[in-house]
Design an enzyme around this catalytic site. Structure first.
Site, PDB file in Angstrom:
ATOM      1  N   GLU A  92     -10.582   0.709  -5.730  1.00 25.85           N
ATOM      2  CA  GLU A  92      -9.593  -0.188  -5.140  1.00 25.85           C
ATOM      3  C   GLU A  92     -10.141  -1.587  -4.880  1.00 25.85           C
ATOM      4  O   GLU A  92     -11.280  -1.732  -4.401  1.00 25.85           O
ATOM      5  CB  GLU A  92      -9.066   0.387  -3.818  1.00 25.85           C
ATOM      6  CG  GLU A  92      -8.088   1.504  -3.981  1.00 25.85           C
ATOM      7  CD  GLU A  92      -7.242   1.708  -2.746  1.00 25.85           C
ATOM      8  OE1 GLU A  92      -6.886   0.710  -2.094  1.00 25.85           O
ATOM      9  OE2 GLU A  92      -6.937   2.874  -2.431  1.00 25.85           O
ATOM     10  N   GLY A 129      -1.431   2.636  -6.999  1.00 31.01           N
ATOM     11  CA  GLY A 129      -2.160   2.941  -8.241  1.00 31.01           C
ATOM     12  C   GLY A 129      -1.559   4.116  -8.973  1.00 31.01           C
ATOM     13  O   GLY A 129      -1.503   4.139 -10.211  1.00 31.01           O
ATOM     14  N   CYS A 155       0.863  -1.188   0.000  1.00 32.11           N
ATOM     15  CA  CYS A 155       0.000   0.000   0.000  1.00 32.11           C
ATOM     16  C   CYS A 155       0.893   1.230   0.000  1.00 32.11           C
ATOM     17  O   CYS A 155       1.666   1.435   0.952  1.00 32.11           O
ATOM     18  CB  CYS A 155      -0.887  -0.016   1.232  1.00 32.11           C
ATOM     19  SG  CYS A 155      -1.933   1.441   1.366  1.00 32.11           S
ATOM     20  N   HIS A 201      -2.881  -3.839 -10.834  1.00 32.95           N
ATOM     21  CA  HIS A 201      -3.570  -2.607 -11.257  1.00 32.95           C
ATOM     22  C   HIS A 201      -3.938  -2.699 -12.730  1.00 32.95           C
ATOM     23  O   HIS A 201      -3.103  -3.106 -13.549  1.00 32.95           O
ATOM     24  CB  HIS A 201      -2.667  -1.391 -11.029  1.00 32.95           C
ATOM     25  CG  HIS A 201      -2.363  -1.137  -9.579  1.00 32.95           C
ATOM     26  ND1 HIS A 201      -3.157  -0.369  -8.768  1.00 32.95           N
ATOM     27  CD2 HIS A 201      -1.362  -1.622  -8.796  1.00 32.95           C
ATOM     28  CE1 HIS A 201      -2.646  -0.368  -7.541  1.00 32.95           C
ATOM     29  NE2 HIS A 201      -1.565  -1.118  -7.526  1.00 32.95           N
ATOM     30  N   CYS A 214      -4.736   6.353  -4.241  1.00 35.24           N
ATOM     31  CA  CYS A 214      -4.099   5.028  -4.188  1.00 35.24           C
ATOM     32  C   CYS A 214      -2.649   5.203  -4.607  1.00 35.24           C
ATOM     33  O   CYS A 214      -2.380   5.574  -5.764  1.00 35.24           O
ATOM     34  CB  CYS A 214      -4.827   4.068  -5.132  1.00 35.24           C
ATOM     35  SG  CYS A 214      -4.115   2.404  -5.190  1.00 35.24           S
TER      36      CYS A 214
END
Ligand SMILES: N[C@H](CCC[C@H](N)C(=O)O)C(=O)O
Length: 282
Positions: free
Chosen positions: A216, A228, A75, A167, A225
């Site tokens: 997400e 992302g 993350c 992703h 994100c």
């Protein structure tokens, strides 16, 4: 059990951070703990929980669980918050350390800690993974750039990138803002993504700036994100739309992403903010 936690956010992507260096929380089951603490009515409210854990391989360990209880490999926004949390709590000395994650070793460095609870952090996010087999994205080839994908009778051109977590990046002419909630769920759970995927919708502003909105995996639409944003910068570069340093404008704020040609690593720089600290009974 009464838990001591820190509520933090990285450009609006919010997390409950917990020190589990003694392993006491693991026995409770992290997925159930995530669902309870992330609930915005019956819990603290967050997009996920992040745990500080011991590590033999690195200075410290890191695990992240989405609000639905599913575990993610990494993350990006959470790693900035984690670095500030570890520093604030004195779990490690120094401002640069190695973190063991399910996406490999990640290296955050605290750039500046201001008095109003905002910490600026640069994270070495490691190398992007482009092989569909490793993302995983069940298509042939060495890379998945602008691959046709049909979901809910609509066709998309997907560029898939993993930052340890998957992703699906989709470039649109102009963002309306509704894309994540309208189209995100059917792409997140598309069978070509056997571990599901995060979904990014991107409008290119210039060769050094894009806007991105995200649905997400395991959390739904969030304000930002970090992984992302890294995947977006890689994808728009592979598509010939941007250079290797990109400002990614998200609902919650901006991130600066640099994809280094020298070592193929991605550096992500942005804020981490302590919102409040508290205690919760679980
Ligand atoms: N929902 C993501 C994990 C959180 C990633 C995001 N919040 C970030 O800042 O990178 C997944 O299941 O892969």
């Amino acid at each position: 059990m009464v838990l001591d936690f820190a509520k933090m956010e990285g450009i609006g992507n919010d997390f409950v951070l917990l020190d589990d260096m003694d392993g006491a929380l693991g026995a409770m089951g992290y997925p159930a703990l995530a669902r309870k603490l992330c609930d915005r009515r019956f819990g603290v409210g967050a997009d996920g929980i992040i745990l500080a854990l011991p590590s033999d391989a690195c200075d410290i360990g890191f695990r992240i669980f989405n609000s639905d209880g599913s575990e993610a490999e990494m993350c990006g926004n959470g790693m900035r918050c984690f670095a500030a949390f570890v520093n604030d709590r004195g779990l490690l000395a120094g401002t640069r350390f190695t973190v063991e994650t399910k996406a490999g070793t990640i290296v955050p460095e605290i750039i500046e800690a201001t008095r109003d609870g905002v910490t600026r952090v640069c994270v070495d996010m490691g190398e992007p993974v482009l092989s569909p087999r490793k993302i995983p994205f069940d298509v042939e080839g060495e890379r998945a750039v602008s691959v046709p994908l049909t979901a809910d009778d609509r066709e998309y051109a997907v560029t898939a990138v993993s930052m340890g977590n998957p992703h699906a990046v989709i470039v649109v002419d102009r963002l309306t803002g509704d894309e994540p909630t309208t189209f995100g769920p059917s792409i997140e759970t598309h069978p070509l993504f056997p571990l599901k995927t995060n979904v990014e919708f991107v409008e290119v502003v210039s060769s050094s700036e894009v806007k991105m909105r995200v649905w997400e995996r395991g959390a739904g639409e969030t304000l930002a994100c970090g992984t992302g944003a890294c995947a977006t910068a890689v994808a728009t570069n592979l598509l010939g739309l941007t250079g290797r340093e990109v400002k990614v404008g998200l609902k919650g704020g901006d991130l600066i992403i640099a994809w280094n040609e020298s070592d193929n690593h991605i550096l992500k720089t942005g804020p981490a903010t302590l919102v409040f600290e508290g205690r919760v009974t679980v």
